[in-house]
Motif scaffolding. Sequence first.
Motif, short mmCIF file in Angstrom:
data_model
loop_
_atom_site.label_atom_id
_atom_site.label_comp_id
_atom_site.label_asym_id
_atom_site.label_seq_id
_atom_site.Cartn_x
_atom_site.Cartn_y
_atom_site.Cartn_z
N CYS A 75 0.80 -1.24 0.00
CA CYS A 75 0.00 0.00 0.00
C CYS A 75 0.82 1.28 0.00
O CYS A 75 0.32 2.32 0.45
CB CYS A 75 -0.95 0.00 1.19
N VAL A 77 2.37 4.20 -2.13
CA VAL A 77 2.32 4.79 -3.47
C VAL A 77 3.71 4.90 -4.07
O VAL A 77 3.96 4.48 -5.21
CB VAL A 77 1.62 6.17 -3.41
N THR A 112 -9.30 2.11 -2.53
CA THR A 112 -8.66 3.39 -2.16
C THR A 112 -9.12 4.52 -3.07
O THR A 112 -9.46 4.29 -4.25
CB THR A 112 -7.13 3.24 -2.27
N CYS A 113 -9.04 5.73 -2.55
CA CYS A 113 -9.32 6.90 -3.38
C CYS A 113 -8.23 7.08 -4.43
O CYS A 113 -8.41 7.87 -5.36
CB CYS A 113 -9.47 8.15 -2.52
N ALA A 114 -7.11 6.36 -4.27
CA ALA A 114 -6.05 6.44 -5.28
C ALA A 114 -6.50 5.85 -6.62
O ALA A 114 -5.83 6.05 -7.63
CB ALA A 114 -4.79 5.74 -4.80
N HIS A 184 3.85 7.71 6.75
CA HIS A 184 2.61 8.47 6.87
C HIS A 184 2.77 9.71 7.76
O HIS A 184 3.53 9.70 8.73
CB HIS A 184 1.49 7.57 7.41
N LEU A 185 2.00 10.71 7.40
CA LEU A 185 2.16 12.02 8.03
C LEU A 185 2.00 12.01 9.55
O LEU A 185 2.86 12.53 10.27
CB LEU A 185 1.15 13.00 7.39
N LEU A 188 4.72 10.23 11.64
CA LEU A 188 6.00 10.94 11.49
C LEU A 188 5.99 12.26 12.26
O LEU A 188 6.99 12.64 12.89
CB LEU A 188 6.30 11.20 10.01
N MET A 200 10.38 16.72 10.72
CA MET A 200 9.74 16.16 9.52
C MET A 200 9.83 17.16 8.35
O MET A 200 10.08 18.35 8.56
CB MET A 200 8.30 15.77 9.79
N THR A 201 9.63 16.62 7.17
CA THR A 201 9.66 17.46 5.98
C THR A 201 8.25 17.62 5.44
O THR A 201 7.53 16.63 5.30
CB THR A 201 10.54 16.80 4.88
N CYS A 214 -0.72 20.14 1.03
CA CYS A 214 -1.77 19.23 0.55
C CYS A 214 -2.88 19.05 1.57
O CYS A 214 -2.62 18.99 2.79
CB CYS A 214 -1.18 17.85 0.29
N ARG A 277 6.17 15.74 -3.24
CA ARG A 277 6.40 14.31 -3.42
C ARG A 277 5.67 13.88 -4.70
O ARG A 277 4.51 14.25 -4.91
CB ARG A 277 5.84 13.56 -2.21
N ASP A 280 1.47 13.13 -5.53
CA ASP A 280 0.55 13.68 -4.52
C ASP A 280 -0.39 14.70 -5.15
O ASP A 280 0.04 15.82 -5.49
CB ASP A 280 1.34 14.41 -3.42
N LEU A 284 -7.55 15.83 -1.69
CA LEU A 284 -8.35 14.60 -1.80
C LEU A 284 -9.33 14.58 -0.63
O LEU A 284 -8.94 14.35 0.51
CB LEU A 284 -7.46 13.35 -1.71
N1 UFG Z 1 3.42 14.32 3.97
C1 UFG Z 1 4.40 15.26 4.25
N2 UFG Z 1 5.53 14.82 4.88
C2 UFG Z 1 5.72 13.53 5.26
C3 UFG Z 1 4.70 12.59 4.98
C4 UFG Z 1 3.56 13.03 4.33
O1 UFG Z 1 4.28 16.42 3.92
O2 UFG Z 1 6.77 13.21 5.83
C5 UFG Z 1 2.20 14.76 3.29
C6 UFG Z 1 2.00 14.08 1.96
O3 UFG Z 1 2.68 14.75 0.94
C7 UFG Z 1 0.49 14.13 1.82
C8 UFG Z 1 -0.01 14.06 3.26
O4 UFG Z 1 1.10 14.41 4.07
O5 UFG Z 1 0.10 15.35 1.29
C9 UFG Z 1 -0.48 12.68 3.66
O6 UFG Z 1 0.54 11.76 3.32
P1 UFG Z 1 0.52 10.24 3.81
O7 UFG Z 1 1.80 9.64 3.32
O8 UFG Z 1 0.23 10.19 5.26
O9 UFG Z 1 -0.71 9.62 3.06
P2 UFG Z 1 -0.99 9.55 1.49
O10 UFG Z 1 -2.03 10.59 1.22
O11 UFG Z 1 0.22 9.64 0.67
O12 UFG Z 1 -1.45 8.05 1.30
C10 UFG Z 1 -2.63 7.55 1.80
C11 UFG Z 1 -2.50 6.04 1.92
C12 UFG Z 1 -2.41 5.40 0.58
C13 UFG Z 1 -3.53 5.88 -0.30
C14 UFG Z 1 -3.52 7.37 -0.37
C15 UFG Z 1 -4.62 7.88 -1.21
O13 UFG Z 1 -1.38 5.71 2.70
O14 UFG Z 1 -2.49 4.01 0.73
O15 UFG Z 1 -3.66 7.89 0.94
O16 UFG Z 1 -4.35 9.21 -1.49
F1 UFG Z 1 -3.38 5.42 -1.55
#
Ligand code: UFG
Length: 324
Positions: A75, A77, A112-114, A184-185, A188, A200-201, A214, A277, A280, A284
């Motif tokens: 899971c 991306v 997933t919404c992906a 995951h945000l 972290l 964190m970044t 985002c 990243r 992204d 959403l």
């Molecule tokens: N982000 C940061 N810094 C980090 C980690 C994340 O800025 O260190 C941002 C990402 O760019 C994003 C937001 O925080 O904008 C959320 O990121 P996550 O990695 O927590 O989650 P994602 O949105 O990337 O992914 C989640 C699920 C996936 C799913 C996706 C659908 O983990 O399985 O949502 O959009 F596909």
Amino acid sequence: MKVLVTGGCGYIGSATARWLRSKGVDVQVIDNLSEGHRQAWDGPLEILDLLDRDLLHTYLKGKSFDGVVHFAARCYVGESVEQPERYWRSNVVPVIHLTEALQGVPFVFSSTCATYGEPQAEYLQEDHPQFPVNPYGATKLAAERLLLDRSAAGHGTCGLLRYFNAAGAAPGGDFGEHHDPETHLIPLAIDAALGERPPMTIFGTDYPTPDGTCIRDYIHVDDLAAAHEKALDCLITGGDSGYWNLGTGNGFSVRQIMDAVGHAVGQPVPFKEGPRRVGDPAILVANSAKAKAELGWVPHYTDVNELVATAVAWHRAHPSGYAS
Ligand code: UFG
């Protein structure tokens, strides 16, 4: 009612397995423990790799389930972009193996919404075009299609649950999110606030959003678990196949989440600003009216501070996550 839960030692899978058990369901979990944790589920567990068709079919032979909930998948991306073959194998082949063995059994699928790809609307509805922009979303969409084809052939109904951003932990802090590596945000940000990781970044500060970061729709893992119960009930009682978005309908920016984490931890989240990243989308956010109307599902955790507080409680109780 007896239900098979694959990936039931993972984050959302174990929350759902525990939730179903608490409602009196007889839950059998299959997990290969490649990503899941033994401590996340203390009920019946078969350690088995769904890619091993012969082993899976031998295990299922003679067993009867009222429903199956399939979580086991990869899971990430970013990883999917680097290793597409692995994602196609891990996310599609097990669905083939399971459906071959479980003819006629209602099938609830972790989607997933992906699958939507780049959003063309502020709130995503289920009829939004599905043009995934990464292999993760593409493999989930392929599995959705397989399940809809199976349903059309009369081989078993399906419930396709399209999650937005799963987050949070069991109230009480006993179970929660533990990925290795963590990407995951929320986890972290918690680690950074507690000084357990470097700052964190923020991935991108130039998005077309009010604060430039985002926006996502964070849905509590127990609200997801409850939706699986509703979808199972719907299918097992003769309901039609369907697909449902699962989100709160409220979007929060990265900076807003960092504020909520800082508030819950009691100290601000140290951060630096970095580039976007890859993959992204800016925003959403779910329209989950369909799940509410058709499944009677209502998310409980609509206050993001409450949601983040559960993640912090889990982290404080288990700073290194599960023991395994
Ligand atoms: N982000 C940061 N810094 C980090 C980690 C994340 O800025 O260190 C941002 C990402 O760019 C994003 C937001 O925080 O904008 C959320 O990121 P996550 O990695 O927590 O989650 P994602 O949105 O990337 O992914 C989640 C699920 C996936 C799913 C996706 C659908 O983990 O399985 O949502 O959009 F596909």
